[in-house]
Motif scaffolding. Structure first.
Motif, short mmCIF file in Angstrom:
data_model
loop_
_atom_site.label_atom_id
_atom_site.label_comp_id
_atom_site.label_asym_id
_atom_site.label_seq_id
_atom_site.Cartn_x
_atom_site.Cartn_y
_atom_site.Cartn_z
N ASP A 76 0.83 -1.20 0.00
CA ASP A 76 0.00 0.00 0.00
C ASP A 76 0.87 1.25 0.00
O ASP A 76 1.99 1.25 0.50
N ILE A 78 1.96 4.51 1.52
CA ILE A 78 1.96 5.09 2.86
C ILE A 78 2.82 6.33 2.83
O ILE A 78 3.89 6.35 2.22
N ASP A 82 0.99 9.69 7.53
CA ASP A 82 0.17 8.62 8.10
C ASP A 82 0.68 8.14 9.47
O ASP A 82 -0.02 7.39 10.16
N THR A 86 -1.64 6.70 12.72
CA THR A 86 -1.37 5.30 13.05
C THR A 86 -0.99 5.16 14.52
O THR A 86 -1.49 4.27 15.23
N PHE A 104 -2.49 3.46 9.16
CA PHE A 104 -2.22 2.19 8.50
C PHE A 104 -2.14 1.06 9.53
O PHE A 104 -1.63 -0.02 9.25
N GLN A 107 -3.51 -2.31 8.30
CA GLN A 107 -2.57 -3.05 7.47
C GLN A 107 -1.50 -3.73 8.33
O GLN A 107 -1.09 -4.85 8.04
N PRO A 115 -6.23 2.19 2.33
CA PRO A 115 -4.99 2.73 1.77
C PRO A 115 -5.25 3.87 0.79
O PRO A 115 -6.32 3.99 0.22
#
Length: 185
Positions: A76, A78, A82, A86, A104, A107, A115
Motif C-alpha cells: 500500500d 503510505i 500517516d 497510526t 495504517f 494493514q 490505503p
C-alpha cells in the motif's frame, strides 16, 4: 543504524516491554546517487535528493510482536503524514482534526484498511520557493507533475520519457494535485 536499532530492540527486551512496543523504522529519501542496488534482478540507481521513485520510495519496517503477524509485505502507498494517525490508533488516542494522513494500523494487523489511491508530494531541497520546487501526485503506476509531465512508473521508473496525449491516469492524478493547489504559498 542496524546496530543501533539492535541495541534499542535488545533494551526493550531487557525491560520486558518488547512484545507490546510498536517499532517503526523508515528510510529517508532513497539511496545515494553514487550507489546502485540490485532488486528483483534489476539494477536500481540511487536517487537521494531527486523526485524519482528511487528518491522517495523508501523502506518502512514495522514490528509489534504481540499484535502483528510476522513476515508480511504490504505494498500500500503510505506517507509520513500517516504516522501520527497510526500511532494515535495504536495507543487509543483520537487523531487530531485536520490531519492529512490516515492510519495504517489495520494493514499492520493484517487487515485491508483504507490505503491511499494516490499521494501528493511537494519537494524543495532548499525549503524555499525557487526553481527547485517540485509538486507531483502519484499512484502505483503513474506520476503527474504540476508542470504537466506524466510518467508511466512501471515502464519508465527513472522518468526519462513523459507520456504524450490524453492518458486515463492524468485526470485521477490531476484531481490529487488540485486538492493541494493552495497547500503551499
Amino acid at each position: 543504524m542496524d546496530k543501533m536499532i539492535g541495541v534499542l530492540d535488545a533494551k526493550l527486551g531487557e525491560l520486558g516491554i518488547r512484545d507490546n512496543t510498536l517499532l517503526l523504522f523508515l528510510g529517508d529519501n532513497g539511496t545515494g546517487r553514487g550507489a546502485t542496488t540490485r532488486f528483483k534482478g534489476a539494477d536500481v540507481p540511487g536517487g537521494k535528493g531527486s523526485t524519482t521513485n528511487s528518491g522517495h520510495h523508501v523502506p518502512l519496517i514495522a514490528s509489534w510482536p504481540a499484535v502483528m503477524k510476522q513476515g508480511r509485505v504490504n505494498r500500500d502507498l503510505i506517507s509520513c503524514a500517516d504516522f501520527l494517525p497510526t500511532i494515535c490508533a495504536a495507543t487509543g488516542y483520537e487523531t487530531p482534526a485536520n490531519v492529512d494522513g490516515v492510519s495504517f494500523l489495520p494493514q499492520l494487523c493484517g487487515e485491508s484498511g483504507t490505503p491511499h489511491e494516490a499521494l501528493y508530494m511537494w519537494y524543495s531541497p532548499r525549503q524555499r520557493l525557487d526553481l527547485t520546487v517540485s509538486e507531483s501526485a502519484f499512484d502505483r503506476s503513474h506520476k503527474l507533475y504540476r508542470s504537466g509531465e506524466l510518467y508511466d512508473l512501471k515502464a519508465d521508473p527513472t522518468e526519462k520519457t513523459p507520456l504524450t496525449g490524453d492518458q486515463p491516469a492524468r485526470a485521477k492524478l490531476q484531481s490529487v494535485l488540485d486538492q493541494y493547489k493552495d497547500a503551499r504559498p
